[in-house]
Each structure stands twice: as C-alpha cells, then as structure tokens.
Scaffold this active site. Structure first.
Site, PDB file in Angstrom:
ATOM      1  N   LYS A 190       0.852  -1.195   0.000  1.00 13.89           N
ATOM      2  CA  LYS A 190       0.000   0.000   0.000  1.00 13.89           C
ATOM      3  C   LYS A 190       0.881   1.237   0.000  1.00 13.89           C
ATOM      4  O   LYS A 190       1.836   1.322   0.768  1.00 13.89           O
ATOM      5  CB  LYS A 190      -0.876  -0.001   1.263  1.00 13.89           C
TER       6      LYS A 190
ATOM      7  N   LYS B  82       5.257   2.180  -3.014  1.00 12.35           N
ATOM      8  CA  LYS B  82       5.382   3.575  -3.433  1.00 12.35           C
ATOM      9  C   LYS B  82       5.727   3.593  -4.907  1.00 12.35           C
ATOM     10  O   LYS B  82       6.397   2.702  -5.410  1.00 12.35           O
ATOM     11  CB  LYS B  82       6.479   4.279  -2.633  1.00 12.35           C
TER      12      LYS B  82
ATOM     13  N   ASN C  73      -0.640  20.241   1.590  1.00  9.07           N
ATOM     14  CA  ASN C  73      -1.843  19.575   2.105  1.00  9.07           C
ATOM     15  C   ASN C  73      -1.762  19.343   3.604  1.00  9.07           C
ATOM     16  O   ASN C  73      -2.616  19.804   4.369  1.00  9.07           O
ATOM     17  CB  ASN C  73      -2.056  18.252   1.365  1.00  9.07           C
TER      18      ASN C  73
ATOM     19  N   SER D  61      -6.845   5.567   4.419  1.00 10.02           N
ATOM     20  CA  SER D  61      -6.849   4.817   3.156  1.00 10.02           C
ATOM     21  C   SER D  61      -7.289   3.378   3.399  1.00 10.02           C
ATOM     22  O   SER D  61      -8.036   2.799   2.608  1.00 10.02           O
ATOM     23  CB  SER D  61      -5.457   4.824   2.518  1.00 10.02           C
TER      24      SER D  61
END
Length: 427
Positions: free
Chosen positions: A80, A119, A234, A361
């Site tokens: 992930k 990644k 962000n 997520s």
C-alpha cells in the site's frame, strides 16, 4: 569524501534517506533479537518495477515518460502506498522511493494494518501538462503496472502532485482492464466513486492527534501553545488550521519560498484563503524569514511538514521547541535525532505521526470491500482510537527501554513483518 569516525558514514550518507532507514531497521532488528537474514529480507523492496509510458500530447507529438512502482514486503498482506508525479528522476530519487516504500511498511506495522508498503510515481511535471495529457498519462501508467497491482496485490493512493481526480482516472482504467468495477484497487478517490470521508485531511488529523498526546506527556496545554509548521501544502495547511481551531497559537508557517512569523499568532484563515494550489503564500508578503530561521524559532511544538533532511547535526542544537512532531517523511537525520534526544526534546517520528493518511486509506479500502460506508464522525473516531493506541505503545516502549521514539517505532513496525515472514517460512 571523509567518513565520520564514529559511524563510518560520509556526509552524503548522513543525508541518504535509504541508508538512514536501513541503519535504524538493522538496529531495531538487533534489539529484537532477529538474525541477520531478516535484515537482508527487509532492507530493500522485494520488487522495483520501471516502465515506459508513451503519451500522445495535445500538439500531436508522442512523449515517453518513465514510471516506477516499489513494493517493499507483502508478508502481512497487499502492499500500500502513494503515487507521486515528480519532475526529476535520479539515483537519489529512486533511493527515496525505496525508502518511502519501507516507511509505508513500518507505518502499517505500527498502526497494525494488514498491509506492506509500496510507493511509485511518474517522472513528469504536472504543472506543464494539460488536463487531458494528465489523464492519458495516468491511464497509461495503470496499463503499464496492471499486472502487479490490484485490491489484493498492491493498493495505490495519492502523493506528491496527485489528487482524487487522478485516482478516479486510474480506478476507471483498472476497472476496464479487470472487466469489473474495482473501487478497492486505489484509495483517495472522490466520495462519489467510493472515497472515504476524512481522507484528504487524514495525514494532518493523525499528526494533530500525536501532537495532543505528546503535549499531554510533557504537560503542555494545547490552548495557547506556540506552534511552528514548516510546509503549507496539504498536510501543513490542514494541520495549521486544526491547531488554530484547537486554541493553539500558530506563530510560524513556511512554504518553499520562505516563512512568516508573528509571536502573537498568525491569521491562519487569512493565509489559507490566499495560498495557491501548490501551497505557496509567502510570496505575497515582504517581511519574511528563511526556512532555517523558522525551524529555530522559540516555540512549544515544531512540525516539519515539508521535505526530508531539515533538522540535521548542523542545526539540531539550535532547535528551541519542546516537542518536534514529524509530519513530513524523513525531516530529521539520525544525527539530528540523537542531538534532540540528548537535549530531552520529545521527537515523534514520521512513521508514527504521519500514519493517519494510510490509516484512513485502509478505512476506504475496507468500506469499498464491504460496500458499506461510514460517516465522517465514525472515520475520525476510529482514526483517533488507532493513533492514540499506537502512540502510547511506542511512547511506553521508548521509556521502558530508554531509547528514542524513532527506534521504538521501528521496532514495533519491523516486528510484524518479521513475524509474518517467519510464520510463512520465508526465514
């Protein structure tokens, strides 16, 4: 280049995020009593795929882009991690991607998620591309990596210069290839396509939770606490807003062009209204400070939320914060970490503090798999419960073993991968 007598590391090594990560992993495994072969298994990604992506540009020409995907370890479950659009590819950038995939594995182990780390990204500058060129590039990347990704293999997410629209294109392309609607293939999607409430601000929420827990440990009242945030993208912008709303006094913020400082507290809402899509706001002001000056401001809580290698042996002695919470990946070198620890400055490491993003997520993936969706309040409640539990576990381990929180966090993170690998018979 001369090597340090104590560590054998050159100055370049000290700023190499992959080598620094490997050093701490090795130390963590040694403290846990694992043999050397476990380190050999975990020190680098198990797979690094490089692909070429031909894209028809708006002017009719064809441009070839390079993409990559690193998968660190899938002993626990699917890998992930984010997809970044980055304009430069160098040996240093590839090393950074490897390190980022390892950090994702550690984050998942720390929060106890059923994932390993991944990644990837594409070498491009999205600021120079049209909307349709970005769509064609995004779809081409998915076609190129489709054999090694999927809801039970590797689940991508947004990262640098990628967003929910790009995730939507990628999900649609994968669904075409899979011949099945596959919202669980990717996270960070728009709500209407199976995204989760709270995903966009999740990293900052997780950092905020860690700040509050760290403040409790050090007897600092968040109301009125002086906070400095390096980075106004962000994570940094959401974090500044959350801290401001919690009653803290955000006295300093910065972007790539410099910093702003007001000992009475900055008007965060005003700054948020005026920043551009790349998190830039300081260019509007004449009276600015450097990022280096910002890091050394007198404050209670310092949050590096920009890039790696910001607190080093060169400036760690000058840090005046009582608590440092890493919202960025790798903002403090190992030498900087030791100096802060020796000075009794509490450092909450990136692999814990910034784990809110992958946690939400995971929530999105779970909701996609079960077809049942949670409210924003439910997401925030679940996130806080998991982050607080992980923070306290690592804080207690650090205190009990008389080590810093970074090493304690790595010990928690690698143990899950090592045990999963052992039970599978890999080691």
């Amino acid at each position: 280049m001369a090597a340090d007598r104590n560590t054998g590391h050159t100055e370049e090594d000290k700023l190499d995020v992959l080598k620094s990560t490997q050093t701490v992993i090795h130390k963590a495994l040694e403290k846990l009593g694992y043999p050397e072969e476990v380190y050999e298994l975990l020190k680098e990604p198990m797979r690094l795929l490089t692909v070429k992506i031909p894209v028809r540009m708006d002017d009719g020409s064809v441009k070839i882009f390079t993409g990559y995907r690193a998968q660190h370890n899938d002993s626990v479950g699917p890998t992930k991690g984010g997809i970044r659009f980055h304009p430069n590819v160098t040996e240093k950038e590839v090393k950074a991607v490897k390190a980022l995939s390892i950090w994702m594995s550690l984050k998942c182990g720390i929060i106890d998620l059923p994932y390993g780390g991944g990644k990837g990204g594409i070498v491009c500058d999205p600021r120079d591309m049209s909307f349709r060129e970005l769509e064609r590039l995004s779809r081409g990347y998915v076609r190129a990596i489709s054999q090694i990704v999927g809801p039970t293999k590797d689940v991508p997410a947004p990262d640098v210069f990628t967003n929910s629209q790009i995730m939507a294109w990628m999900m649609d392309e994968y669904s075409r290839i899979d011949e099945f609607n596959s919202p669980g293939f990717i996270t960070g999607k728009p709500l209407v396509l199976g995204g989760s409430h709270g995903r966009e601000s999740a990293t900052a929420k997780g950092v905020t939770i860690c700040i509050k827990e760290a403040a409790k440990k050090r007897g600092i009242d968040i109301k009125g606490a002086r906070v400095v945030v390096q980075g106004f993208g962000n994570a940094g912008s959401y974090l500044a807003k959350f801290m401001h709303d919690a009653g803290a006094k955000v006295v300093g913020i910065s972007d790539a062009y410099g910093g702003l400082y007001d000992p009475e507290g900055l008007d965060i809402d005003y700054l948020l209204d005026r920043r551009d899509s790349f998190g830039t706001v300081t260019k509007l002001f004449n009276d600015t400070i450097t990022n280096q000056e910002l890091l050394e401001l007198d404050c209670d809580i310092l949050v590096p939320a920009a890039i790696e290698n910001q607190i080093t042996e060169e400036n760690a002695h000058n840090i005046r914060a009582k608590i440092v919470v890493e919202a960025a990946n790798g903002p403090t070198t190992l030498e900087g970490t030791k100096i802060l620890s020796d000075r009794d400055i509490l450092l909450v490491p990136d692999v814990l503090a910034s784990a809110g993003g992958v946690t939400v997520s995971y929530f999105e993936w779970v909701q996609n798999n079960q077809g049942f969706y949670w409210s924003e309040e439910e997401v925030e409640e679940k996130l806080e419960k998991m982050m607080v539990k992980s923070f306290n576990n690592i804080y207690e381990m650090a205190n009990n073993r008389r080590i810093d929180m970074r090493l304690a966090a790595y010990m928690v993170g690698v143990r899950k991968m090592a045990e999963a690998s052992r039970f599978r018979g890999w080691i």
